[in-house]
Design an enzyme around this catalytic site. Sequence first.
Site, PDB file in Angstrom:
ATOM      1  N   PHE A  73       0.841  -1.197   0.000  1.00 25.43           N
ATOM      2  CA  PHE A  73       0.000   0.000   0.000  1.00 25.43           C
ATOM      3  C   PHE A  73       0.874   1.244   0.000  1.00 25.43           C
ATOM      4  O   PHE A  73       1.739   1.416   0.862  1.00 25.43           O
ATOM      5  CB  PHE A  73      -0.927   0.013   1.218  1.00 25.43           C
ATOM      6  CG  PHE A  73      -1.885   1.172   1.225  1.00 25.43           C
ATOM      7  CD1 PHE A  73      -2.782   1.360   0.191  1.00 25.43           C
ATOM      8  CD2 PHE A  73      -1.895   2.070   2.276  1.00 25.43           C
ATOM      9  CE1 PHE A  73      -3.677   2.429   0.193  1.00 25.43           C
ATOM     10  CE2 PHE A  73      -2.784   3.137   2.301  1.00 25.43           C
ATOM     11  CZ  PHE A  73      -3.671   3.319   1.259  1.00 25.43           C
ATOM     12  N   GLY A  74       0.658   2.105  -0.983  1.00 25.86           N
ATOM     13  CA  GLY A  74       1.380   3.367  -1.094  1.00 25.86           C
ATOM     14  C   GLY A  74       0.474   4.540  -0.802  1.00 25.86           C
ATOM     15  O   GLY A  74      -0.602   4.651  -1.388  1.00 25.86           O
ATOM     16  N   TYR A  75       0.901   5.419   0.090  1.00 19.00           N
ATOM     17  CA  TYR A  75       0.094   6.582   0.473  1.00 19.00           C
ATOM     18  C   TYR A  75       0.929   7.858   0.520  1.00 19.00           C
ATOM     19  O   TYR A  75       0.398   8.945   0.633  1.00 19.00           O
ATOM     20  CB  TYR A  75      -0.575   6.350   1.832  1.00 19.00           C
ATOM     21  CG  TYR A  75       0.422   6.063   2.933  1.00 19.00           C
ATOM     22  CD1 TYR A  75       0.984   7.086   3.677  1.00 19.00           C
ATOM     23  CD2 TYR A  75       0.819   4.755   3.209  1.00 19.00           C
ATOM     24  CE1 TYR A  75       1.918   6.824   4.667  1.00 19.00           C
ATOM     25  CE2 TYR A  75       1.743   4.474   4.199  1.00 19.00           C
ATOM     26  CZ  TYR A  75       2.290   5.515   4.926  1.00 19.00           C
ATOM     27  OH  TYR A  75       3.230   5.248   5.896  1.00 19.00           O
ATOM     28  N   GLY A  76       2.270   7.727   0.447  1.00 21.16           N
ATOM     29  CA  GLY A  76       3.190   8.866   0.502  1.00 21.16           C
ATOM     30  C   GLY A  76       4.202   8.723  -0.615  1.00 21.16           C
ATOM     31  O   GLY A  76       3.844   8.676  -1.788  1.00 21.16           O
ATOM     32  N   SER A  77       5.470   8.586  -0.253  1.00 20.94           N
ATOM     33  CA  SER A  77       6.522   8.511  -1.277  1.00 20.94           C
ATOM     34  C   SER A  77       6.431   7.256  -2.140  1.00 20.94           C
ATOM     35  O   SER A  77       6.933   7.254  -3.266  1.00 20.94           O
ATOM     36  CB  SER A  77       7.908   8.602  -0.639  1.00 20.94           C
ATOM     37  OG  SER A  77       8.141   7.515   0.226  1.00 20.94           O
ATOM     38  N   GLU A 123      11.940   1.518   4.807  1.00 24.03           N
ATOM     39  CA  GLU A 123      10.890   2.008   5.688  1.00 24.03           C
ATOM     40  C   GLU A 123      11.153   1.767   7.175  1.00 24.03           C
ATOM     41  O   GLU A 123      10.626   2.490   8.015  1.00 24.03           O
ATOM     42  CB  GLU A 123       9.544   1.384   5.308  1.00 24.03           C
ATOM     43  CG  GLU A 123       9.109   1.641   3.875  1.00 24.03           C
ATOM     44  CD  GLU A 123       8.872   3.107   3.542  1.00 24.03           C
ATOM     45  OE1 GLU A 123       8.532   3.890   4.448  1.00 24.03           O
ATOM     46  OE2 GLU A 123       9.031   3.470   2.364  1.00 24.03           O
TER      47      GLU A 123
END
Length: 176
Positions: free
Chosen positions: A6-10, A85
């Site tokens: 899941f990608g929500y930022g960079s 991360e």
Amino acid sequence: MTMWVFGYGSLLWNPGFKPREQVIATLPGYHRSFCMRSIHHRGTDEKPGLVLALDEAEGAHCTGVALSVHEPEEAQVLEYLRERELISSAYVEKVLPLALSDGRKVEAVTYVIDAEHDQYCGGMPLEEQAQMIAHAVGGRGPNTEYLYNTTSHLRELGLEDEDLEWLAQRVRQIVG
């Protein structure tokens, strides 16, 4: 089972791997927030920046992208993501349920903030966030770049975030 991230930022604009598939997705129970002090990638110990994290909140949701990983690359991608991360252990790796925009339900590797970690700074006023972002630089570059890229990519995906839009405008005013 296909591995999803899941990608929500960079991860929206710099996933670090070539996804097999990218689909708009919603994660329940969390919201996107500049609630993590960055002392490595976008700031330093002396002058921390801010990066986005998923902050758990009842009734919240975050819309971002689900990125599927080519099966032969799963172990390599997971190793890369953990190195990237989990640099300071402020993020916790979880496998969480996503609702994809095409109706599918998947589980995805997701990095959420540890609200007990000393880098957590949830609830910071937007003006204070803007001042930090405007002046911080870390190992991956200026904090402004992180904000501008994320805001721009969310907009391109049709996923505008009011707080990020406000921050981008305010930070531009601060840096001139």
